[in-house]
Scaffold this active site. Structure first.
Site, PDB file in Angstrom:
ATOM      1  N   LYS A 165       0.862  -1.189   0.000  1.00 32.25           N
ATOM      2  CA  LYS A 165       0.000   0.000   0.000  1.00 32.25           C
ATOM      3  C   LYS A 165       0.894   1.233   0.000  1.00 32.25           C
ATOM      4  CE  LYS A 165      -2.040   3.333   2.851  1.00 32.25           C
ATOM      5  NZ  LYS A 165      -3.005   2.884   3.838  1.00 32.25           N
ATOM      6  N   ARG A 191     -11.049   2.095   6.183  1.00 31.97           N
ATOM      7  CA  ARG A 191     -10.179   1.031   6.695  1.00 31.97           C
ATOM      8  C   ARG A 191      -9.562   1.412   8.031  1.00 31.97           C
ATOM      9  NH1 ARG A 191      -4.671   2.355   7.689  1.00 31.97           N
ATOM     10  NH2 ARG A 191      -3.227   0.808   6.855  1.00 31.97           N
ATOM     11  N   HIS A 218      -9.835  15.135   8.528  1.00 31.54           N
ATOM     12  CA  HIS A 218     -10.330  14.195   7.530  1.00 31.54           C
ATOM     13  C   HIS A 218     -10.829  12.890   8.150  1.00 31.54           C
ATOM     14  CE1 HIS A 218     -10.403  11.946   3.741  1.00 31.54           C
ATOM     15  NE2 HIS A 218      -9.683  11.018   4.323  1.00 31.54           N
ATOM     16  N   GLN A 219     -10.084  12.356   9.127  1.00 31.26           N
ATOM     17  CA  GLN A 219     -10.372  11.012   9.623  1.00 31.26           C
ATOM     18  C   GLN A 219     -11.430  10.972  10.720  1.00 31.26           C
ATOM     19  OE1 GLN A 219      -9.146   8.216   8.272  1.00 31.26           O
ATOM     20  NE2 GLN A 219     -10.409   7.031   9.678  1.00 31.26           N
ATOM     21  N   GLY A 263      -3.627   8.532  15.509  1.00 29.62           N
ATOM     22  CA  GLY A 263      -2.766   9.457  14.776  1.00 29.62           C
ATOM     23  C   GLY A 263      -1.284   9.171  14.848  1.00 29.62           C
ATOM     24  N   LYS A 289       5.596  11.174  16.661  1.00 30.08           N
ATOM     25  CA  LYS A 289       4.189  11.489  16.919  1.00 30.08           C
ATOM     26  C   LYS A 289       3.782  10.964  18.298  1.00 30.08           C
ATOM     27  CE  LYS A 289       2.242  11.909  12.276  1.00 30.08           C
ATOM     28  NZ  LYS A 289       1.134  11.482  11.400  1.00 30.08           N
TER      29      LYS A 289
END
Length: 308
Positions: A65, A108, A135-136, A218, A224
């Site tokens: 992917k 997904r 967005h998510q 995230g 992160k």
């Protein structure tokens, strides 16, 4: 070779298809015949344009992917996030299918958190706190509302403007949300989901009450961070892939404690397959670290090809 363009994959995907495919992928990820290889973080000629390559293989599927994030696309009216999945014919090593999966990727990603919540969140979990309005975040709310009787959504936003826009998007999909400060949202929540690009904890561990299920979505790259380390040391820890979670997921911040055996991390696939316990008591605080693995993309691409 089959090609499924973005318009067709987006028309075919739904929460049920995504949930079923991702659940199977997470079970497969915990099986010895599967391999999930290290994700490779890359960038375009402009370092702000980033893409990630995630390869993997199960007993039946192999492929890769490629997910991209081009922040300047918003000004041109184009999606900032895009994704494409390549499935290999394992008998000859050639690409047998290409699936464009920009919208699919959002389904997904949310499905992974919903699958985990289906075995980790309390059955009576009704209040969802969502950190992030990007967005998510909407997909996360929709997916979780399918697996638990969510009646209250508390939205923690960086600004009143983005928060109000997100509440409108929720309402358009039949969900009701309310803006709330972080401490208030955590204190009331049965489920907390973080869907941000944060590099520091979003809340204090003391704000999370017993029985809460927390999902960090995230944290998928070095540096992160969304959750306080004190929460990770107090909770029962689950993830999609332990070896990846301690490298680029939320668990990178307690990797040393995992390595020395002080903290135990359970692959959610082992819970789904009945090889490990999920929630053991109403007071458990559970954390699911969802850094994202290629098998989720391969399984959902195959499901879309069958549906098409």
């Amino acid at each position: 070779m089959r090609f499924l363009p973005e318009a067709e994959s987006a028309a075919l995907v739904n929460e049920e298809l995504a949930f079923t495919a991702v659940r199977s992928a997470l079970i497969a990820a915990a099986e010895p015949q599967s391999s999930v290889f290290p994700a490779v973080a890359c960038h375009g000629s402009d370092p702000a344009n980033r893409f990630t390559v995630k390869p993997g293989a199960s007993a039946s599927l192999a492929g890769v992917k490629v997910g991209s994030y081009w922040p300047g696309n918003a000004a041109a009216g184009q999606p900032r996030h895009n994704s494409v999945v390549l499935l290999l014919d394992q008998s000859v090593g050639r690409v047998e299918a290409v699936v464009e999966a920009g919208v699919v990727n959002a389904y997904r990603t949310a499905a992974a958190d919903a699958v985990a919540a289906s075995v980790l969140a309390r059955d009576d979990a009704r209040t969802l706190a969502i950190f992030g309005t990007g967005h998510q975040a909407l997909y996360e709310c929709l997916a979780l509302a399918r697996v638990r009787p969510v009646s209250t959504i508390l939205v923690v936003a960086r600004s009143a403007t983005s928060g109000a826009e997100f509440l409108s998007r929720l309402a358009a999909r039949g969900l009701t949300g309310t803006l709330a400060p972080a401490e208030e949202a955590c204190a009331a929540a049965d489920i907390i989901v973080t869907a941000t690009t944060a590099t520091a904890p979003l809340f204090d561990a003391a704000w999370v009450r017993p029985g809460t299920h927390v999902a960090s979505m995230g944290s998928d790259a070095a540096g992160k961070q969304e959750l306080p380390p004190a929460l990770l040391t107090a909770a029962r820890l689950f993830c999609d892939l332990p070896s990846q979670s301690v490298r680029i997921g939320e668990l990178q911040h307690v990797a040393a404690l995992v390595a020395e055996g002080t903290l135990t991390v359970t692959a959610i696939g082992d819970v789904l397959a009945g090889r490990a316990p999920g929630r053991r008591s109403p007071d458990d605080i559970t954390v699911f670290d969802s850094s994202g693995i290629a098998l989720q993309d391969l399984f959902i691409a195959e499901a879309l090809l069958r549906a098409g």
